[in-house]
Design a protein around this motif. Structure first.
Motif, short mmCIF file in Angstrom:
data_model
loop_
_atom_site.label_atom_id
_atom_site.label_comp_id
_atom_site.label_asym_id
_atom_site.label_seq_id
_atom_site.Cartn_x
_atom_site.Cartn_y
_atom_site.Cartn_z
N ALA A 177 0.85 -1.19 0.00
CA ALA A 177 0.00 0.00 0.00
C ALA A 177 0.89 1.23 0.00
O ALA A 177 1.57 1.52 1.00
CB ALA A 177 -0.92 0.01 1.22
N VAL A 178 0.92 1.93 -1.12
CA VAL A 178 1.68 3.18 -1.23
C VAL A 178 0.84 4.31 -0.65
O VAL A 178 -0.33 4.49 -1.03
CB VAL A 178 2.02 3.48 -2.70
CG1 VAL A 178 2.64 4.87 -2.84
CG2 VAL A 178 2.95 2.41 -3.26
N ALA A 179 1.42 5.07 0.26
CA ALA A 179 0.75 6.26 0.80
C ALA A 179 1.17 7.44 -0.07
O ALA A 179 2.29 7.95 0.03
CB ALA A 179 1.16 6.48 2.25
N ALA A 180 0.27 7.87 -0.95
CA ALA A 180 0.62 8.83 -1.99
C ALA A 180 0.95 10.22 -1.45
O ALA A 180 1.55 11.03 -2.16
CB ALA A 180 -0.52 8.93 -3.00
N GLU A 181 0.57 10.51 -0.20
CA GLU A 181 0.84 11.82 0.39
C GLU A 181 1.77 11.70 1.60
O GLU A 181 1.79 12.56 2.48
CB GLU A 181 -0.48 12.48 0.77
CG GLU A 181 -1.40 12.70 -0.43
CD GLU A 181 -2.82 13.10 -0.05
OE1 GLU A 181 -3.07 13.36 1.15
OE2 GLU A 181 -3.68 13.13 -0.96
N ASP A 182 2.58 10.66 1.62
CA ASP A 182 3.47 10.37 2.74
C ASP A 182 4.51 11.47 2.91
O ASP A 182 5.15 11.88 1.94
CB ASP A 182 4.17 9.02 2.49
CG ASP A 182 4.70 8.38 3.76
OD1 ASP A 182 5.19 9.12 4.63
OD2 ASP A 182 4.62 7.14 3.86
#
Length: 234
Positions: A177-182
């Motif tokens: 799961a990539v956190a696009a706003e990390d």
């Protein structure tokens, strides 16, 4: 033995097992046996030993999910992890042989969540309140973020120089799961981790803590992993 895989959830640095609460509730409602132990964060070896202990207690196939530094822990299980049949990375480090956290983080500018990272006299790293609440926990309700800050567990500085041997993801199926706003781990780095593992990947419009801000999406990814492993065993 359970008809479906067990789930073991591994928290990262500056957190504890309760960060998975929303995901745990959803998976338990589906009938999964879920364990989210506390990790000492005193060394990578200590954390891997704790995880191996928990895995040995499972009664069969187990999906292991790690968040952030927890990805380092599940990766360091190597090729002989007891009962582990699949790995889920949630905004997590997925290093390869010979890589370390410190070397990776030094390749680019310091992320906002780590700008004021400081190390105490015992060699443990902490986050400042501003960096934690506004960047590490971005997207989480500020009241909840301040509670999370209050209960943060520091991370041993030695974990930044520990080098991975043979990563567990080379012998087990993976999901990411990539956190696009990390604002703690660069999203592009997460995409690169997922790509080189060949992981089944989703992107979540989330900061660094998607299991808190987007528990539905994270729980669904773990279900997908569990169902995929279960079908492979049929």
């Amino acid at each position: 033995m359970n008809a479906r895989p067990n789930i073991v959830l591994v928290h990262g640095a500056w957190a504890d097992g309760s960060c998975w609460s929303g995901v745990i509730e959803r998976l338990q409602a589906d009938g999964y046996h879920v364990t989210a132990p506390q990790f000492p964060l005193t060394s990578l070896a200590d954390d891997v030993a704790r995880l191996r202990h928990v895995l040995e207690l499972q009664d069969g196939d187990t999906i292991v999910a790690g968040h952030s530094y927890g990805g380092q822990v599940i990766t360091a299980l190597g090729t002989d992890a007891p009962n582990a049949t699949g790995l889920v990375y949630v905004a997590a480090f997925a290093l390869d042989n010979g890589e370390s956290l410190g070397a990776l983080l030094s390749q680019g500018p310091t992320t906002p969540a780590l700008v004021h990272l400081f190390t105490d006299k015992q060699g443990f790293a902490w986050l400042s309140e501003d960096d934690f609440v506004n960047h590490f926990a971005s997207g989480v309700d500020p009241v909840q973020a301040r509670v999370l800050y209050a209960v943060q567990q520091p991370l041993a500085g030695s974990t930044f120089t520990d080098v991975i041997d043979v990563p567990a993801w080379k012998s087990l199926p993976t999901w990411y799961a990539v956190a696009a706003e990390d604002q703690a781990i660069p999203p592009e780095a997460e995409r690169q981790f997922a790509g080189r593992m060949g992981a089944t990947t989703i992107e979540v419009a989330s900061g660094h803590l998607p299991m808190i801000s987007h528990p539905d999406e994270v729980a669904q990814l773990i279900r997908t992993a569990a169902e995929g492993v279960h079908r492979a065993d049929d």
